[in-house]
Design an enzyme around this catalytic site. Structure first.
Site, PDB file in Angstrom:
ATOM      1  N   LYS B 106      48.159  27.720  26.940  1.00  0.00           N
ATOM      2  CA  LYS B 106      48.043  29.056  27.527  1.00  0.00           C
ATOM      3  C   LYS B 106      49.243  29.859  27.077  1.00  0.00           C
ATOM      4  O   LYS B 106      50.295  29.287  26.772  1.00  0.00           O
ATOM      5  CB  LYS B 106      48.031  28.981  29.059  1.00  0.00           C
ATOM      6  N   GLY B 217      29.479  37.569  44.548  1.00  0.00           N
ATOM      7  CA  GLY B 217      30.257  38.169  43.465  1.00  0.00           C
ATOM      8  C   GLY B 217      29.307  38.570  42.363  1.00  0.00           C
ATOM      9  O   GLY B 217      28.604  37.730  41.814  1.00  0.00           O
ATOM     10  N   GLY B 219      29.946  40.362  39.372  1.00  0.00           N
ATOM     11  CA  GLY B 219      30.553  40.855  38.138  1.00  0.00           C
ATOM     12  C   GLY B 219      29.799  40.295  36.953  1.00  0.00           C
ATOM     13  O   GLY B 219      28.615  39.949  37.053  1.00  0.00           O
ATOM     14  N   ASN B 220      30.509  40.143  35.844  1.00  0.00           N
ATOM     15  CA  ASN B 220      29.894  39.674  34.610  1.00  0.00           C
ATOM     16  C   ASN B 220      29.181  38.332  34.809  1.00  0.00           C
ATOM     17  O   ASN B 220      27.984  38.184  34.546  1.00  0.00           O
ATOM     18  CB  ASN B 220      30.991  39.568  33.547  1.00  0.00           C
ATOM     19  N   ALA B 221      29.920  37.333  35.322  1.00  0.00           N
ATOM     20  CA  ALA B 221      29.348  35.985  35.468  1.00  0.00           C
ATOM     21  C   ALA B 221      28.201  35.985  36.462  1.00  0.00           C
ATOM     22  O   ALA B 221      27.137  35.394  36.219  1.00  0.00           O
ATOM     23  CB  ALA B 221      30.424  35.002  35.896  1.00  0.00           C
TER      24      ALA B 221
END
Lengths: 868, 416
Positions: B106, B217, B219-221
């Site tokens: 990371k 949720g 959003g995108n996912a």
């Protein structure tokens, strides 16, 4: 033939009224209660003579007698017992004057007798016969209703035949008089509901004797004359003088000043700017484009001046401001009053403005009455000619009242503007135009405008409503008509969300299509906010850019002949839009890219970012120069509206539509941060903030104590707080209450260490959001400046303030926040477990009826929140 | 920052539990508890106004026993080395659980990209690459986009790297724009991978794939999961979705596409016609076959875990379930597909991009989907098998699979 004195009436009915002159009483069989008596005179001495006799008679008859004094001339009547003198100043304008007179008439009630000063004098102040006629027409029927008898004087040879015709049609008695060979001659021209064979013959007055005569010098059409009203004479003298070169400098200057005042009003600052930036030709040009008479109003004046200023001051970018003198017309402010009195709306309006309150239902009814109103035939012809001159282009009918856009107050957005597609037969187009004008006229009485005027003590101001008729800038695109670019630009950036941004360089809210989308704050659809100093910086990143973009476009729908809001996709379906590649980015696999070259694939998922416009054209520099020039000349920050377009080679063309002094959100005048607040009434002071403004009084404070928040050990408890805040917010919404919220660190942070992770929906009832940055271990956290939902805060005009309690320049009333009663457990019993961290303060209960006030002035970088 | 919230401490604690169960020797434990290499450096950037600003950059190569380290780059003002370390550890376990031949890494820069112009971002991206170029490459360390970094930033970085090494090197970074060798299928990869595991779970647990599912949720996912669930499972009734504005519920089910359209128009799902409002908390407790927590961390806690009635909880979000809740769900027979398995579709498609770059070739979308399906299916089955063998909750099982694989590689290399 002499009047037979034996016929002098002795026992008249109770409605019979003597004028105090036997010959007159005999000639017209006296007056009747309800008579308005207009004396047309060549000298005011004649009027004095008859007014005095009328007064003496009224005293004998024990009448209530009022002398209405407003003229610049010597008094018509000397003050004496039995007479009430009511004085007015016509310089306050038609509206104020008429309202005051109306109020006096109401006050003295039925059967009072009146003598008014010379009506012709009003024209000196008001410049036009039209207003004079409107005044008479507004006042006379009311006097009639109340059974009064009122004397008026009109000077012969001073007024247009149209004005006199209106007065003649309105009054009950009209008497012409003239002094010939030192003898007074009198001839009644109209005596309502009375007739005698000799009544309309001229009579020579010889003491008590009134002798009928045949006079060549007093022809039948004696009343038809050219007006001496300045509206006509000043213009004629100037236009002819300029054409023939016969005007000396001093006269030209004097006439020019008069013309400027007639067109633009009396605001000294505006007049000064007009002297400096408008040529005489420009003034005459405006005057030629006014339908009717009167002023063009503040909005039109601001626009014309701003255009002239930028063309003269911005040499380096002058080509970006093309000459646009032909795109605007005006309907003079007098037309508004003529419409009101012609349609019996003047008094309806007075009664509404007097209280300053109108319900939505009453307003709907008033609007219906306005729409049912009519214009006279000559006016309709003039409107048709205006439309002919406009051509086929869509246009907008914009309010331009005297109060709008002035320096003292920006009366913004309270009155209506109407788009017209301008299609159909000539008759249909004129009808649509008149409907738009009537709607704008009616909007002077809309509840918002009235409450605004009431709150600012402006109910009695002269609110002359002129109309600005303007071609809509733009182009047809399939079935729609729209400008490529439009928006608002402010010379100060109240939303400098990072220190990198220079607030003095200004800010632009840019949209695709009509600018209504930038002016009105629409939730969930966003204009591009551009900091002029750093156009590329934006508080969103990645996919947020698409989320915070404009998806709907305001347009004129040519097929449906109406204003419409449509999805961007719908516009692009109509065909390739010029220069689109500079306005959009393309969403591909979840990220944005810029179009390559000029091509934007029809199927592409486009997002309005204006990225290439900002990077590749002069747009921001041009607007920045415009704002700087206007602020410098106005000597005040400015607020502008514009449309813009790109030529095929990428050159920017800007059309300034409006310019007015800029005030803080929530304020409509200069904001003074109060300095005399008792220390214990102060909640906090701060000198750091991003968006200034004035908040309406607030009842509740939601305070999350930063130290208590930091002490929370149960992470779950901490993570529940956003929902606690959201629940309170939601309940406040149903109560119609706005909140002041104060909490530690970054509101909206996804990291609970750094702040309460609310979403925008959890705080949308807030009018002020405070981020408390407590110093810990010598380290002061960086504040977020609300960037987690920055654009939502901007659209909702929520004031966002970081407060550093440990900063020596900051005041923070720790004692208040810690001693105040927490009403959370009593209001929301289920939230009791959160009371140790979340304090809800009912300020009026806590502090004797006070509410929270907040003023944040970016000019001085001072904000104070206090209880009062 | 308190110790219990330090993300790296949390990551170490999770590893310790797995290591204990596996009975790893002390040296192995120490090696896997810590990053192998950490780079911390400064990046001077010329700003638009002519001034210079110095940014702090990081790269953590947590473990490369199984292959080159792989992991995102975060540009965030709140970035700390401990966050980067923790995320690098999780990447190590994630690549191992889906069994792709990569390690975990990371990186990041402490900065607020919202306050940087495009030019400044480009100079920062290139500066970051110059600082660590010697440590990057398809055979060393392969960065990818993460918080606040974009395909454009990846493109600048790839270009800078290629300039330094003097040759084409598309596999040095993933998440590139499509025209520069980005992979197809990345957009829905996370949701798609999760839905594949749900399909397998339904088969393994004999749960009707046509039953109700709910998404917390949106959003995108969450949106992709709503669509793909029906495509991949061949049925299913979406009965509830929620976002920050609240949730909507319709026991008869609604059309995911209509809700996505509504959300795009209105910015929220609340108010969708023909539905009843439901809170986020209520949604979690619905009686559904599959629940997709796709929004926030720590939404399923000891407090509400006992009321969760879903048969399967597929964690598309990171960390939606607290450790205490894991135990409760396990006891109650709620089958959790843990986050670093459920949302590993993203890194798997990143790996495909790296492979395509290495071979200077591209795969059609169908091939991406087929390969992703194979990876996710196998990964799920292996975790499931171990879970049954050891009778532990699935998250621990997934950890055990990952740590075993990494330890095995370490052993084979003879490091420990």
């Amino acid at each position: 033939m002499m009047i037979d004195m034996q016929r002098w009436p002795t026992a008249k009915d109770e409605r019979w009224v003597s004028g105090g002159v036997a010959g007159l009483d005999a000639l017209i069989d006296g007056f009747r209660l309800g008579d308005n008596v207009v004396w047309q005179v060549d000298t005011l001495e004649t009027y004095r003579h008859f007014a005095h006799a009328f007064f003496r008679q009224a005293v004998r008859d024990q009448r209530t007698f009022i002398y209405i004094r407003f003229g610049a001339h010597a008094p018509i009547l000397a003050s004496q017992p039995g007479m009430v003198i009511e004085s007015f100043d016509p310089r306050d304008g038609f509206d104020v004057f008429s309202a005051q007179v109306n109020r006096i008439i109401t006050h003295w009630g039925a059967r009072a007798f009146y003598v008014f000063d010379n009506l012709s004098g009003l024209v000196d102040w008001w410049a036009t016969d039209e207003l004079l006629a409107s005044f008479f027409r507004a006042t006379c029927p009311y006097l009639f209703e109340l059974d009064t008898v009122a004397y008026f004087a009109l000077e012969r040879d001073h007024h247009s035949d149209e004005a006199v015709r209106i007065i003649r049609d309105t009054t009950q008695v009209l008497i012409d008089s003239i002094v010939l060979d030192e003898a007074l001659h009198v001839r009644p021209l109209k005596v309502w509901q009375r007739h005698s064979p000799q009544m309309f013959l001229p009579h020579r007055v010889e003491a008590e004797d009134w002798i009928p005569v045949m006079l060549e010098a007093m022809p039948e059409t004696a009343l038809v004359h050219e007006t001496t009203a300045p509206w006509v004479t000043v213009y004629n003298d100037l236009a002819v003088g300029v054409r023939d070169g016969t005007l000396d400098r001093a006269s030209a200057g004097r006439l020019r000043r008069k013309l400027t005042r007639m067109l633009l009003g009396t605001d000294e600052k505006i007049l000064h700017l007009a002297d400096r930036f408008l040529s005489l030709d420009a003034l005459l040009h405006i005057r030629r484009r006014v339908v009717g008479t009167g002023r063009i109003g503040g909005k039109a004046a601001g626009m014309i001046l701003a255009r002239a200023i930028v063309r003269q001051q911005c040499d380096d970018v002058a080509s970006a401001f093309p000459l646009l003198d032909e795109d605007a017309f005006h309907v003079g402010s007098d037309v508004f009053y003529a419409f009101l009195v012609h349609n019996d709306l003047f008094r309806a309006r007075l009664s509404v403005t007097r209280t300053g309150v109108v319900s939505h239902e009453d307003y709907a009814e008033l609007e219906r009455r306005f729409l049912a109103g009519t214009f006279d035939a000559a006016r309709i012809d003039a409107f048709a000619e205006l439309l002919d001159a406009l051509g086929d282009a869509p246009y907008i009918v914009r309010s331009s009242s005297l109060l709008e856009d002035g320096f003292g107050n920006a009366f913004a957005g309270k009155y209506r503007s109407e788009f017209c597609v301008n299609a159909g037969t000539r008759e249909e187009r004129v009808e649509a135009f008149m409907r738009a004008v009537k709607l704008v006229y009616a909007s002077t009485l809309n509840p918002d405008a009235l409450s605004y005027r009431r709150n600012r003590g402006m109910l009695d101001s002269d609110e002359q409503m002129a109309i600005l008729v303007q071609r809509v800038a733009g182009q047809p695109h399939g079935r729609y008509f729209l400008p490529s670019l439009a928006g608002v630009a402010f010379s100060r950036n109240l939303y400098a969300w990072t220190d990198r941004i220079d607030p003095r360089a200004g800010m632009i809210r840019l949209v695709f299509g009509l600018g209504t989308r930038a002016v009105n704050r629409v939730s969930r659809d966003y204009p591009r906010m551009i900091a002029v100093s750093h156009p590329e910086l934006r508080p969103e990143i990645g996919e947020e850019v698409a989320a915070y973009s404009q998806r709907h476009v305001d347009v004129l729908d040519l097929d449906a002949a109406t204003f419409a809001t449509v999805r961007l996709r719908e516009i692009l379906k109509q065909g390739p839009f010029p220069e689109l590649h500079r306005y959009v980015s393309i969403m591909q696999e979840g990220y944005l890219t810029e179009p390559v070259g000029r091509r934007v694939q029809p199927a592409a998922d486009v997002v309005l970012t204006f990225n290439r416009l900002l990077k590749e054209t002069d747009f921001v520099r041009v607007i920045g120069r415009m704002l700087a020039a206007l602020e410098e000349i106005y000597e005040h920050p400015v607020d502008t509206e514009f449309t813009a377009a790109l030529t095929a080679d990428g050159a920017v063309e800007v059309n300034v539509l409006q310019c007015r002094p800029m005030w803080l959100p929530g304020a409509q005048a200069r904001v003074e941060v109060p300095t005399d607040i008792a220390p214990d009434a102060i909640c906090f002071r701060t000198n750091r903030f991003i968006n200034g403004g004035v908040a309406d009084p607030i009842r509740y404070i939601l305070y999350v104590d930063p130290r208590a928040y930091a002490r929370i050990e149960d992470e779950q408890y901490r993570r529940t707080l956003p929902r606690v805040v959201g629940q309170i917010n939601q309940d406040m919404r149903s109560r119609g209450e706005r909140l002041l919220m104060m909490g530690p660190g970054r509101w909206g942070s996804s990291n609970p260490e750094l702040g309460i992770g609310v979403g925008y929906a959890d705080i949308d009832q807030v009018s002020v959001l405070v981020e408390l940055a407590h110093e810990e271990d010598g380290h002061v956290p960086e504040v977020s400046y609300g960037t987690h939902f920055f654009q939502d805060l901007v659209e909702a005009e929520i004031i966002y303030l970081p407060v550093y309690p440990s900063d020596p320049d900051t005041a923070f009333n720790d004692a208040f926040f810690h001693s105040a009663t927490n009403v959370l457990p009593s209001l929301y019993p289920t939230l009791r477990p959160y009371a140790e961290v979340v304090t809800l303060i009912d300020v009026p209960a806590e502090r004797g009826g006070c509410q929270v006030q907040l003023v944040a002035d970016p000019e001085t970088r001072q904000a104070v929140c206090y209880m009062a | 920052m308190s110790e219990n919230l330090n993300p790296f401490k949390v990551a170490q604690t999770q590893f310790d539990e797995a290591a204990e169960r596996l009975g790893l020797e002390p040296a192995m434990r120490t090696l896997l508890r810590w990053p192998r290499r950490e780079y911390s450096f400064t990046i001077p950037v010329k700003m638009d106004d002519g001034s210079s600003q110095v940014f702090h950059g990081y790269r953590v190569q947590y473990n490369d026993a199984r292959g080159p380290t792989k992991g995102g780059l975060r540009w965030h003002p709140e970035e700390t080395i401990d966050t980067v370390r923790a995320l690098a550890a999780w990447m190590t376990w994630k690549t191992a659980v889906v069994d792709i031949p990569l390690g975990g890494g990371k990186g990041g820069v402490t900065c607020d990209p919202k306050k940087l112009s495009e030019g400044e971002k480009e100079r920062l991206a290139r500066g970051w690459v110059r600082a660590v170029a010697r440590e990057l490459g398809e055979h060393r360390d392969v960065p990818a986009p993460d918080v606040y970094t974009t395909p454009q930033i990846m493109a600048w970085m790839m270009d800078e790297f290629e300039t330094i090494v003097g040759r084409s090197h598309p596999a040095v970074i993933t998440g590139k724009p499509l025209p520069l060798g980005g992979s197809q299928g990345r957009n829905d990869a996370t949701a798609r991978g999760g839905v594949y595991t749900v399909r397998e779970a339904c088969a393994a647990l004999d749960i009707d794939p046509g039953g109700a599912y709910a998404i917390q949720g949106f959003g995108n996912a969450g949106q992709f999961a709503a669509l793909l669930h029906r495509q991949v499972l061949g049925g299913g009734k979406l009965v509830a979705v929620s976002d920050t504005s609240g949730g909507i519920y319709q026991p008869d089910g609604f059309d995911p596409e209509e809700i996505i359209d509504y959300k795009k128009k209105n910015g929220k799902v609340a108010g969708f016609p023909g539905t009843q409002p439901i809170s986020n908390e209520e949604l979690l407790e619905l009686e559904v076959n599959v629940l997709y927590p796709s929004a926030l961390e720590n939404v399923i806690t000891a407090e509400n875990a006992g009321r969760i009635k879903a048969r399967i909880s597929c964690e598309l979000a990171n960390g939606p379930t607290t450790p205490e809740a894991d135990e409760i769900l396990f006891k109650n027979g709620v089958h959790v597909i843990p986050d670093f398995l459920a949302n590993a579709g993203g890194v798997t498609v990143s790996y495909f991009e790296q492979v395509q770059g290495t071979y200077n070739y591209y795969w059609p979308l169908e091939q991406i989907h087929t390969s992703l399906d194979a990876h996710m299916t196998r990964a799920y089955q292996e975790v499931r098998q171990l879970q049954q063998e050891m009778n532990v909750h699935p998250r621990l099982a997934a950890y055990l699979v990952s740590v075993t694989r990494v330890a095995e590689a370490v052993k084979l290399r003879g490091w420990v």
